[in-house]
Write a protein that holds these residues in place. Structure first.
Motif, PDB file in Angstrom:
ATOM      1  N   UNK A  88       0.775  -1.224   0.000  1.00  0.00           N
ATOM      2  CA  UNK A  88       0.000   0.000   0.000  1.00  0.00           C
ATOM      3  C   UNK A  88       0.814   1.286   0.000  1.00  0.00           C
ATOM      4  N   UNK A  89       2.141   1.176   0.009  1.00  0.00           N
ATOM      5  CA  UNK A  89       2.989   2.369  -0.001  1.00  0.00           C
ATOM      6  C   UNK A  89       3.513   2.591  -1.410  1.00  0.00           C
ATOM      7  N   UNK A  90       3.194   3.747  -1.982  1.00  0.00           N
ATOM      8  CA  UNK A  90       3.741   4.087  -3.285  1.00  0.00           C
ATOM      9  C   UNK A  90       5.112   4.712  -3.077  1.00  0.00           C
ATOM     10  N   UNK A  91       6.007   4.424  -3.976  1.00  0.00           N
ATOM     11  CA  UNK A  91       7.368   4.917  -3.825  1.00  0.00           C
ATOM     12  C   UNK A  91       7.815   5.734  -5.017  1.00  0.00           C
ATOM     13  N   UNK A  92       8.754   6.606  -4.743  1.00  0.00           N
ATOM     14  CA  UNK A  92       9.444   7.337  -5.791  1.00  0.00           C
ATOM     15  C   UNK A  92      10.908   6.937  -5.691  1.00  0.00           C
ATOM     16  N   UNK A  93      11.526   6.675  -6.830  1.00  0.00           N
ATOM     17  CA  UNK A  93      12.942   6.375  -6.874  1.00  0.00           C
ATOM     18  C   UNK A  93      13.698   7.687  -6.986  1.00  0.00           C
ATOM     19  N   UNK A  94      14.661   7.901  -6.093  1.00  0.00           N
ATOM     20  CA  UNK A  94      15.451   9.134  -6.097  1.00  0.00           C
ATOM     21  C   UNK A  94      16.727   8.918  -6.894  1.00  0.00           C
ATOM     22  N   UNK A  95      16.960   9.787  -7.865  1.00  0.00           N
ATOM     23  CA  UNK A  95      18.177   9.760  -8.675  1.00  0.00           C
ATOM     24  C   UNK A  95      18.842  11.121  -8.626  1.00  0.00           C
ATOM     25  N   UNK A  96      20.173  11.112  -8.508  1.00  0.00           N
ATOM     26  CA  UNK A  96      20.960  12.343  -8.495  1.00  0.00           C
ATOM     27  C   UNK A  96      22.191  12.159  -9.362  1.00  0.00           C
ATOM     28  N   UNK A  97      22.745  13.256  -9.887  1.00  0.00           N
ATOM     29  CA  UNK A  97      23.960  13.149 -10.681  1.00  0.00           C
ATOM     30  C   UNK A  97      25.114  12.575  -9.861  1.00  0.00           C
ATOM     31  N   UNK A  98      26.011  11.887 -10.544  1.00  0.00           N
ATOM     32  CA  UNK A  98      27.216  11.343  -9.922  1.00  0.00           C
ATOM     33  C   UNK A  98      28.056  12.522  -9.425  1.00  0.00           C
ATOM     34  N   UNK A  99      28.240  12.680  -8.101  1.00  0.00           N
ATOM     35  CA  UNK A  99      28.950  13.855  -7.593  1.00  0.00           C
ATOM     36  C   UNK A  99      30.439  13.859  -7.928  1.00  0.00           C
ATOM     37  N   UNK A 100      31.005  12.712  -8.233  1.00  0.00           N
ATOM     38  CA  UNK A 100      32.433  12.616  -8.508  1.00  0.00           C
ATOM     39  C   UNK A 100      32.742  12.334  -9.962  1.00  0.00           C
ATOM     40  N   UNK A 101      31.749  12.452 -10.818  1.00  0.00           N
ATOM     41  CA  UNK A 101      31.976  12.094 -12.207  1.00  0.00           C
ATOM     42  C   UNK A 101      31.103  12.864 -13.165  1.00  0.00           C
ATOM     43  N   UNK A 102      30.590  12.175 -14.117  1.00  0.00           N
ATOM     44  CA  UNK A 102      29.771  12.742 -15.183  1.00  0.00           C
ATOM     45  C   UNK A 102      28.405  13.151 -14.622  1.00  0.00           C
ATOM     46  N   UNK A 103      28.068  14.437 -14.709  1.00  0.00           N
ATOM     47  CA  UNK A 103      26.791  14.903 -14.153  1.00  0.00           C
ATOM     48  C   UNK A 103      25.594  14.396 -14.949  1.00  0.00           C
ATOM     49  N   UNK A 104      25.832  13.832 -16.127  1.00  0.00           N
ATOM     50  CA  UNK A 104      24.717  13.258 -16.882  1.00  0.00           C
ATOM     51  C   UNK A 104      24.482  11.805 -16.487  1.00  0.00           C
ATOM     52  N   UNK A 105      25.288  11.273 -15.598  1.00  0.00           N
ATOM     53  CA  UNK A 105      25.129   9.913 -15.071  1.00  0.00           C
ATOM     54  C   UNK A 105      24.406  10.029 -13.729  1.00  0.00           C
ATOM     55  N   UNK A 106      23.102   9.753 -13.739  1.00  0.00           N
ATOM     56  CA  UNK A 106      22.303   9.878 -12.525  1.00  0.00           C
ATOM     57  C   UNK A 106      22.254   8.544 -11.805  1.00  0.00           C
ATOM     58  N   UNK A 107      22.596   8.558 -10.520  1.00  0.00           N
ATOM     59  CA  UNK A 107      22.694   7.351  -9.710  1.00  0.00           C
ATOM     60  C   UNK A 107      21.471   7.205  -8.802  1.00  0.00           C
ATOM     61  N   UNK A 108      21.032   5.966  -8.631  1.00  0.00           N
ATOM     62  CA  UNK A 108      19.930   5.668  -7.718  1.00  0.00           C
ATOM     63  C   UNK A 108      20.404   5.931  -6.296  1.00  0.00           C
ATOM     64  N   UNK A 109      19.630   6.703  -5.538  1.00  0.00           N
ATOM     65  CA  UNK A 109      19.989   7.060  -4.161  1.00  0.00           C
ATOM     66  C   UNK A 109      19.056   6.456  -3.127  1.00  0.00           C
ATOM     67  N   UNK A 110      17.989   5.822  -3.560  1.00  0.00           N
ATOM     68  CA  UNK A 110      17.097   5.186  -2.611  1.00  0.00           C
ATOM     69  C   UNK A 110      15.637   5.498  -2.910  1.00  0.00           C
ATOM     70  N   UNK A 111      14.795   5.127  -1.962  1.00  0.00           N
ATOM     71  CA  UNK A 111      13.355   5.267  -2.102  1.00  0.00           C
ATOM     72  C   UNK A 111      12.827   6.400  -1.252  1.00  0.00           C
ATOM     73  N   UNK A 112      11.826   7.086  -1.777  1.00  0.00           N
ATOM     74  CA  UNK A 112      11.151   8.163  -1.072  1.00  0.00           C
ATOM     75  C   UNK A 112       9.666   7.806  -1.042  1.00  0.00           C
ATOM     76  N   UNK A 113       9.074   7.649   0.171  1.00  0.00           N
ATOM     77  CA  UNK A 113       7.630   7.331   0.231  1.00  0.00           C
ATOM     78  C   UNK A 113       6.800   8.465  -0.353  1.00  0.00           C
ATOM     79  N   UNK A 114       5.698   8.113  -0.934  1.00  0.00           N
ATOM     80  CA  UNK A 114       4.797   9.099  -1.523  1.00  0.00           C
ATOM     81  C   UNK A 114       3.525   9.151  -0.743  1.00  0.00           C
TER      82      UNK A 114
END
Length: 68
Positions: free
Chosen positions: A42-68
């Protein structure tokens, strides 16, 4: 996108759609329950993605789940 439920997906953005500072890039993406079997029922989730802080900013890395 690297890791998480959207691994291998590619997104295209116009430069004007993102903040000027790449450190502010990233996003939350809604995913269906079958892509997050570890989520409580019953919990909807959002996947959090952010740019690679030490590399290519167009490479977005999965950072975890955010409840909705």
């Amino acid at each position: 996108m690297y890791g998480g439920p959207m691994d291998g997906e590619q997104m295209a953005y116009d430069p004007g759609d993102l903040p000027a500072d790449p450190r502010e890039w990233g996003g939350y993406y809604m995913v269906p329950p079958e892509m997050a079997p570890e989520a409580p029922v019953g919990v909807e989730l959002r996947a959090a993605y952010e740019p690679d802080p030490d590399g290519d900013v167009t490479r977005w890395l999965f950072r975890g789940w955010v409840p909705w």
